[in-house]
Scaffold this motif. Structure first.
Motif, PDB file in Angstrom:
ATOM      1  N   ASN A 120       2.462   1.365  -3.362  1.00  0.00           N
ATOM      2  CA  ASN A 120       1.563   1.280  -4.471  1.00  0.00           C
ATOM      3  C   ASN A 120       2.144   0.177  -5.494  1.00  0.00           C
ATOM      4  O   ASN A 120       1.902   0.512  -6.702  1.00  0.00           O
ATOM      5  CB  ASN A 120       1.150   2.667  -5.061  1.00  0.00           C
ATOM      6  CG  ASN A 120       0.019   2.732  -6.042  1.00  0.00           C
ATOM      7  OD1 ASN A 120      -0.754   1.709  -5.921  1.00  0.00           O
ATOM      8  ND2 ASN A 120      -0.018   3.441  -7.125  1.00  0.00           N
ATOM      9  N   ARG A 148       0.751  -1.197   0.147  1.00  0.00           N
ATOM     10  CA  ARG A 148      -0.035   0.100   0.039  1.00  0.00           C
ATOM     11  C   ARG A 148       0.900   1.357   0.132  1.00  0.00           C
ATOM     12  O   ARG A 148       0.692   2.315  -0.841  1.00  0.00           O
ATOM     13  CB  ARG A 148      -0.972  -0.024   1.312  1.00  0.00           C
ATOM     14  CG  ARG A 148      -2.095  -1.226   1.013  1.00  0.00           C
ATOM     15  CD  ARG A 148      -2.680  -1.140   2.209  1.00  0.00           C
ATOM     16  NE  ARG A 148      -3.661  -0.150   2.689  1.00  0.00           N
ATOM     17  CZ  ARG A 148      -3.943   0.477   3.856  1.00  0.00           C
ATOM     18  NH1 ARG A 148      -3.441  -0.002   5.030  1.00  0.00           N
ATOM     19  NH2 ARG A 148      -4.499   1.758   4.081  1.00  0.00           N
ATOM     20  N   MET A 194      -7.378  -3.533  -0.910  1.00  0.00           N
ATOM     21  CA  MET A 194      -7.984  -2.632  -2.088  1.00  0.00           C
ATOM     22  C   MET A 194      -7.251  -1.754  -2.573  1.00  0.00           C
ATOM     23  O   MET A 194      -7.338  -1.294  -3.688  1.00  0.00           O
ATOM     24  CB  MET A 194      -9.593  -2.166  -1.568  1.00  0.00           C
ATOM     25  CG  MET A 194     -10.315  -3.174  -1.416  1.00  0.00           C
ATOM     26  SD  MET A 194     -11.016  -3.773  -3.158  1.00  0.00           S
ATOM     27  CE  MET A 194     -12.623  -2.939  -3.010  1.00  0.00           C
ATOM     28  N   ASP A 195      -6.410  -1.211  -1.462  1.00  0.00           N
ATOM     29  CA  ASP A 195      -5.787   0.172  -2.021  1.00  0.00           C
ATOM     30  C   ASP A 195      -4.277  -0.196  -3.094  1.00  0.00           C
ATOM     31  O   ASP A 195      -3.967   0.667  -3.453  1.00  0.00           O
ATOM     32  CB  ASP A 195      -4.906   0.685  -0.700  1.00  0.00           C
ATOM     33  CG  ASP A 195      -5.925   1.290   0.153  1.00  0.00           C
ATOM     34  OD1 ASP A 195      -7.095   1.388  -0.198  1.00  0.00           O
ATOM     35  OD2 ASP A 195      -5.729   1.647   1.468  1.00  0.00           O
ATOM     36  N   CYS A 196      -3.768  -1.385  -2.820  1.00  0.00           N
ATOM     37  CA  CYS A 196      -2.722  -1.834  -3.738  1.00  0.00           C
ATOM     38  C   CYS A 196      -3.167  -2.981  -4.797  1.00  0.00           C
ATOM     39  O   CYS A 196      -2.637  -3.026  -5.701  1.00  0.00           O
ATOM     40  CB  CYS A 196      -1.611  -1.932  -2.880  1.00  0.00           C
ATOM     41  SG  CYS A 196      -1.710  -3.637  -1.989  1.00  0.00           S
ATOM     42  N   GLY A 197      -4.230  -3.586  -4.356  1.00  0.00           N
ATOM     43  CA  GLY A 197      -4.751  -4.650  -5.322  1.00  0.00           C
ATOM     44  C   GLY A 197      -3.559  -5.992  -5.246  1.00  0.00           C
ATOM     45  O   GLY A 197      -2.802  -5.940  -4.290  1.00  0.00           O
ATOM     46  N   GLU A 243      -6.091  -5.711   6.230  1.00  0.00           N
ATOM     47  CA  GLU A 243      -5.301  -4.874   5.714  1.00  0.00           C
ATOM     48  C   GLU A 243      -5.376  -4.061   4.773  1.00  0.00           C
ATOM     49  O   GLU A 243      -4.614  -3.210   3.969  1.00  0.00           O
ATOM     50  CB  GLU A 243      -3.791  -5.730   5.471  1.00  0.00           C
ATOM     51  CG  GLU A 243      -3.539  -6.461   6.612  1.00  0.00           C
ATOM     52  CD  GLU A 243      -2.889  -5.568   7.971  1.00  0.00           C
ATOM     53  OE1 GLU A 243      -2.559  -4.632   7.495  1.00  0.00           O
ATOM     54  OE2 GLU A 243      -2.869  -6.315   8.651  1.00  0.00           O
ATOM     55  N   GLN A 244      -6.668  -3.965   4.199  1.00  0.00           N
ATOM     56  CA  GLN A 244      -7.169  -3.230   3.287  1.00  0.00           C
ATOM     57  C   GLN A 244      -6.375  -3.388   1.806  1.00  0.00           C
ATOM     58  O   GLN A 244      -5.746  -2.261   1.307  1.00  0.00           O
ATOM     59  CB  GLN A 244      -7.064  -1.715   3.551  1.00  0.00           C
ATOM     60  CG  GLN A 244      -8.045  -1.378   4.880  1.00  0.00           C
ATOM     61  CD  GLN A 244      -8.011  -0.175   5.726  1.00  0.00           C
ATOM     62  OE1 GLN A 244      -7.985   0.937   4.910  1.00  0.00           O
ATOM     63  NE2 GLN A 244      -7.615   0.232   6.672  1.00  0.00           N
ATOM     64  N   ARG A 255      -8.488  -8.507   3.870  1.00  0.00           N
ATOM     65  CA  ARG A 255      -9.539  -7.373   4.022  1.00  0.00           C
ATOM     66  C   ARG A 255      -9.035  -6.543   5.463  1.00  0.00           C
ATOM     67  O   ARG A 255      -9.188  -5.235   5.064  1.00  0.00           O
ATOM     68  CB  ARG A 255     -10.838  -8.326   4.550  1.00  0.00           C
ATOM     69  CG  ARG A 255     -12.061  -7.823   3.839  1.00  0.00           C
ATOM     70  CD  ARG A 255     -13.383  -8.500   4.298  1.00  0.00           C
ATOM     71  NE  ARG A 255     -13.538  -9.596   3.173  1.00  0.00           N
ATOM     72  CZ  ARG A 255     -13.899 -10.780   3.430  1.00  0.00           C
ATOM     73  NH1 ARG A 255     -13.620 -11.381   4.799  1.00  0.00           N
ATOM     74  NH2 ARG A 255     -14.193 -11.822   2.503  1.00  0.00           N
TER      75      ARG A 255
END
Ligand SMILES: [Zn+2]
Ligand SMILES: [Zn+2]
Length: 265
Positions: A124, A121, A148-151, A145-146, A143
């Protein structure tokens, strides 16, 4: 046609008897329209050695990370961060959880996995995730660690359709290896039919997991062509279309511009 091997351990191939050197492997790949490889690290020392062995090339990118099976010592978080920030590194990993072979390092695996995502994250860079016998914890950490921000991508996918759905909901890509060609892999083929084309990657995970009809021999990037041909049949498209879409997917996930290479092809 232009194919990408989205996951291989280029440093682990047999350079004693099967291949002269890395150039030899890459030209065998190119002869089968495999024009780009992502060379995946499994330890930090291994990452450094692999870059030295392969050198700077326009048809190879690198990931940096520590495999869940290589958790003999505590992760050096600072070192991971600084190595992963190097140019040419397009992904974190491979990271993830493997409770099948090394359940005794569970806690260390989880902490390492979380650090890889946090650094992903920060830089990026997407994560390359390995999971075995650890589905629930893998999803929970992604989930928490989120991610989604880096994919990221779930590599060498062997889970079920339900898990694929949960990963797709998190924006993940799903990468299929030669396992999809194995005779007893019917539930995996069902998952492969389910995942939409615009989220699919193909890989060899070489030197492991050679696809049929090469099963049992050493795998190599050239054989991602066999995976792609098989996947094309499963998806009901021609292999050129599957190559075009999976190569575009690779470019957008890892932010790798392949347009120059694709033009000469
Ligand atoms: Zn793996
Ligand atoms: Zn791997």
């Amino acid at each position: 046609m232009f194919l990408v091997d989205s996951h291989c351990h280029l440093d682990g191939l047999d350079y004693q008897t099967l291949h002269k050197n890395v150039d030899d492997v890459l030209s065998k790949a190119a002869a089968r329209d495999v024009g780009f490889c992502l060379a995946v690290a499994t330890t930090l020392d291994g990452y450094v050695a692999m870059r030295e062995q392969i050198g700077e090339r326009d048809n190879v990118a690198f990931s940096c990370g520590v495999h869940p099976l290589n958790q003999d010592e505590e992760l050096d978080v600072e070192r991971l961060h600084s190595l992963a920030a190097q140019p040419g590194v397009v992904a974190m990993g491979e990271t993830g959880l493997d409770y099948y072979y090394t359940p005794e390092t569970k806690l260390r695996q989880q902490s390492s996995f979380s650090h890889h995502i946090a650094i992903g994250r920060a830089l990026n860079k997407p994560v390359i995730v390995h999971t075995r016998d650890a589905r629930a914890d893998t999803l929970a950490i992604l989930r928490q660690e989120q991610v989604m921000d880096c994919g990221g991508v779930l590599h060498c996918f062997t889970e079920d359709t339900d898990t694929a759905g949960k990963l797709l909901d998190m924006g993940f890509y799903i990468s299929f290896s030669g396992i999809v060609t194995f005779r007893n892999a019917e539930s995996l083929r069902e998952a492969a039919r389910y995942v939409p084309l615009d989220r699919i990657l193909v890989e060899t995970d070489s030197p492991y997991l050679a696809p049929v009809p090469h099963r049992g021999k050493e795998n190599q990037p050239a054989l991602v062509r066999d995976v792609a041909e098989y996947m094309a049949v499963l998806k009901g498209v021609d292999v050129e279309t599957l190559a075009e879409i999976t190569t575009n997917n690779f470019s957008s996930l890892f932010n790798v511009d392949l347009s120059a290479l694709r033009q000469d092809n």
